[in-house]
Design an enzyme around this catalytic site. Structure first.
Site, PDB file in Angstrom:
ATOM      1  N   ARG A 173       0.874  -1.184   0.000  1.00 14.97           N
ATOM      2  CA  ARG A 173       0.000   0.000   0.000  1.00 14.97           C
ATOM      3  C   ARG A 173       0.904   1.225   0.000  1.00 14.97           C
ATOM      4  O   ARG A 173       1.742   1.389   0.904  1.00 14.97           O
ATOM      5  CB  ARG A 173      -0.923  -0.002   1.206  1.00 14.97           C
ATOM      6  N   ASN A 224      -6.878   8.192   2.675  1.00 17.97           N
ATOM      7  CA  ASN A 224      -6.535   7.611   3.966  1.00 17.97           C
ATOM      8  C   ASN A 224      -7.328   8.251   5.104  1.00 17.97           C
ATOM      9  O   ASN A 224      -7.428   9.480   5.186  1.00 17.97           O
ATOM     10  CB  ASN A 224      -5.035   7.810   4.239  1.00 17.97           C
ATOM     11  N   GLU A 225      -7.939   7.434   5.951  1.00 17.67           N
ATOM     12  CA  GLU A 225      -8.605   7.873   7.181  1.00 17.67           C
ATOM     13  C   GLU A 225      -9.332   9.203   6.969  1.00 17.67           C
ATOM     14  O   GLU A 225      -9.004  10.221   7.583  1.00 17.67           O
ATOM     15  CB  GLU A 225      -7.583   7.982   8.310  1.00 17.67           C
ATOM     16  N   HIS A 284      -8.607   0.381  10.122  1.00 14.10           N
ATOM     17  CA  HIS A 284      -7.270   0.509  10.693  1.00 14.10           C
ATOM     18  C   HIS A 284      -7.357   0.177  12.171  1.00 14.10           C
ATOM     19  O   HIS A 284      -8.146   0.775  12.901  1.00 14.10           O
ATOM     20  CB  HIS A 284      -6.732   1.921  10.474  1.00 14.10           C
ATOM     21  N   TYR A 328      -5.745   0.025  15.718  1.00 17.69           N
ATOM     22  CA  TYR A 328      -4.747   0.436  16.692  1.00 17.69           C
ATOM     23  C   TYR A 328      -5.357   0.303  18.090  1.00 17.69           C
ATOM     24  O   TYR A 328      -5.893  -0.745  18.427  1.00 17.69           O
ATOM     25  CB  TYR A 328      -4.235   1.850  16.378  1.00 17.69           C
ATOM     26  N   GLU A 354      -4.398  -1.069   7.961  1.00 18.75           N
ATOM     27  CA  GLU A 354      -3.259  -0.646   8.779  1.00 18.75           C
ATOM     28  C   GLU A 354      -3.402  -1.276  10.146  1.00 18.75           C
ATOM     29  O   GLU A 354      -4.517  -1.397  10.666  1.00 18.75           O
ATOM     30  CB  GLU A 354      -3.213   0.875   8.973  1.00 18.75           C
ATOM     31  N   TRP A 411       1.468  -1.583   9.110  1.00 17.51           N
ATOM     32  CA  TRP A 411       2.037  -0.229   9.088  1.00 17.51           C
ATOM     33  C   TRP A 411       3.293  -0.222   9.947  1.00 17.51           C
ATOM     34  O   TRP A 411       3.244  -0.552  11.121  1.00 17.51           O
ATOM     35  CB  TRP A 411       1.046   0.793   9.633  1.00 17.51           C
TER      36      TRP A 411
END
Length: 541
Positions: free
Chosen positions: A78, A157-158, A224, A226, A253, A282
């Site tokens: 990516r 992205n995001e 994503h 986290y 991610e 990531w």
């Protein structure tokens, strides 16, 4: 990559009952395509992404990273791009180069505009509409034309932070429709809001509506993971909510740690593997702003995997174990050989000079044959490439004099699998001046079953100072040295080498220095009878 805390997940059962999926026809899709909640190649083979994020727009010179990422076993990369809103715009020519690098290294390319990160909360961030403008610009469309087999278009992205994320559904649907109206037939990937983590469940609860907005049915979703996803239950519930509705999703991610919490990376690896979903770690290298720990390699050096890189590449359900190359590049559904060579033996050191050392180790075995060995220097938990060899011995050159080094080796096989790391050997290179007249006192200061403490005093009985010293002796009864203080110690067979540390490098004429060590013994523990200081024999006693 700013992330936020989670809120409680609603139950999966309630979600399934309340959401209705409208599945458009995929007959118009070419190249890579989405069908029944999965990603497929144009030839009908399922493709599960296993890859790495690479910050190309910030490090445009690191083009070698594509081949290095491929060498991990990854099948996808990516690529971070910019539409010019926050960073320097990546031109159509540059995008063409990126696609060429992906194809040369046999990677599927996911291209994303990073400027949208945190829109509505991040100052200067681009909107999804501005990202769509970039993709629809003439030079970018030209670069992507005909690349549907190789490229996935990740709009932005995001694309929303923690403010205005309620607009994500409309903004995303409109961006998809603009790209389709503009002629794009590629798989389109859309990121979640809330800095990619969807703690508000905006993407989860409206994914069906967004998916239906694509008349080709060729859109997939990216979450994503986290700090919001710090338990296995949260990881499983979120991903299963899409799988149960046949809505295509991947983890676009994730990392092993983050400032907003500690994601459960083991659950992410395991759950994506069990559900047959893609993941993209990531990130390769170059992180800043306090999240440098998310680098998979240090300073873009493929031979210097960090602990996160080791986990992502070589760990359970990691890239090396689960990735399958896209069939368009000659890969297949057969995983081929995934058996790594056996662990090499711990190296032994010989022929130590001021600038080199010869390392030897017990050879590894492998079902398809060992093709060679990578030698690494280990310091502070990180690794640096030190050489390679087709045989189970090699000379490492270019070392600094009077310096302590730690070495280990990996074995490689013909299928590209890599063994676990061998044990380590400590080496102290030669160097120093003086030592022509010396005396050594050696004594066992304490002894217990299987172990003992040795104390050594080195006296300079000459008329000139000794600058940098190495004391060598051999044990006659198989004793080994495990640790030392006031000296750097290493051992090869029976021979022990102890050298100075910074604070006792010099021994003045008529002066002395001392050090101690812990050793092991079995049967007998006789004292050494001969010592040399910088190669010169010393008197004993």
């Amino acid at each position: 990559m700013r992330k936020r805390l989670a809120v409680a997940l609603t139950t999966l059962a309630a979600l399934v009952l309340t959401l209705l999926v409208v599945v458009p026809s995929a007959s118009a899709a070419v190249g890579l395509r989405v069908q029944n909640g999965k990603l497929f190649e144009g030839n009908g083979n399922e493709f599960v992404m296993r890859g790495v994020n690479h910050a190309h727009t910030w490090y445009p010179g690191e083009t070698g990273s594509f081949a290095n990422i491929k060498a991990t076993g990854a099948n996808t990369v990516r690529v971070v791009l910019s539409n010019g809103t926050r960073w320097t715009r990546n031109s159509g020519s540059d995008v063409s180069t990126v696609i060429s690098l992906c194809k040369t290294t046999k990677l599927i390319c996911v291209l994303e505009v990073h400027d949208t990160t945190g829109y509505g909360e991040q100052s200067g961030a681009a909107s999804l509409s501005q990202a769509a403008d970039y993709w629809l610009s003439a030079d970018i469309k030209s670069a992507l034309a005909g690349q549907e087999n190789y490229v996935i278009l990740n709009i932005g992205n995001e694309p929303h932070g923690n403010q205005g994320y309620q607009n994500w559904t409309t903004d995303t649907s409109q961006a998809i429709q603009r790209l389709r109206a503009g002629g794009y037939q590629h798989v389109i990937m859309v990121d979640a809001p809330n800095w990619g983590q969807d703690w508000s469940f905006t993407m989860r609860d409206n994914a069906a509506q967004v998916y239906a907005a694509d008349t080709t049915g060729n859109t997939m979703f990216s979450i994503h993971m986290y700090g919001v996803f710090d338990t296995a239950a949260e990881v499983s519930a979120y991903l299963n909510s899409f799988v149960s509705r046949k809505l295509p999703i991947l983890v676009g991610e994730f990392g092993h740690d983050h400032s907003d919490g500690n994601p459960d990376e083991d659950a992410i690896f395991a759950t994506t593997q069990s559900l047959g979903l893609g993941y993209l770690t990531w990130s390769w290298s170059g992180n800043g702003g306090g999240v440098e720990y998310l680098d998979m390699v240090q300073s873009f050096n493929p031979n210097s995997l960090t602990s996160w890189g080791q986990r992502a590449v070589n760990g359970a359900n990691g890239i090396k174990a689960t990735s399958r190359q896209a069939t368009i590049y000659g890969g297949g559904t057969d995983p081929g050989d995934t058996t790594a060579p056996s662990q090499p033996g711990t190296p032994t050191a010989s022929e130590v000079t001021g600038s080199s050392v010869r390392l030897s180790w017990t050879a590894s075995t492998d079902n398809v044959g060992v093709t060679g060995y990578d030698i690494v220097r280990v310091a502070g938990g990180t690794e640096t490439a030190a050489g390679s060899s087709s045989a189970n011995s090699a000379t490492v050159s270019g070392l600094a004099a009077s310096t302590a080094y730690t070495f280990a080796v990996y074995a490689k096989d013909a299928a590209g699998n890599r063994s676990t790391r061998s044990g380590t050997v400590n080496v102290l290179t030669g160097g120093g001046t003086g030592g022509g007249s010396c005396a050594v006192t050696y004594k066992v200061a304490g002894q217990w079953q299987g172990g003992f403490q040795g104390d050594v005093v080195v006296r300079n009985t000459g008329t000139a100072a000794v600058s940098g010293w190495q004391l060598r002796w051999s044990f006659a009864n198989g004793q080994t040295v495990s640790q030392a203080w006031n000296a750097q110690a290493s051992q090869s067979g029976a021979q022990v080498t102890a050298g100075n540390v910074d604070w006792n490098r010099s021994i003045p004429a008529g002066g002395s220095t001392s050090f101690g060590f812990i050793g092991s013994w079995n049967g007998s523990n006789g004292a050494p009878t001969a010592f040399t200081l910088n190669g010169a024999a010393c008197t004993v006693g």
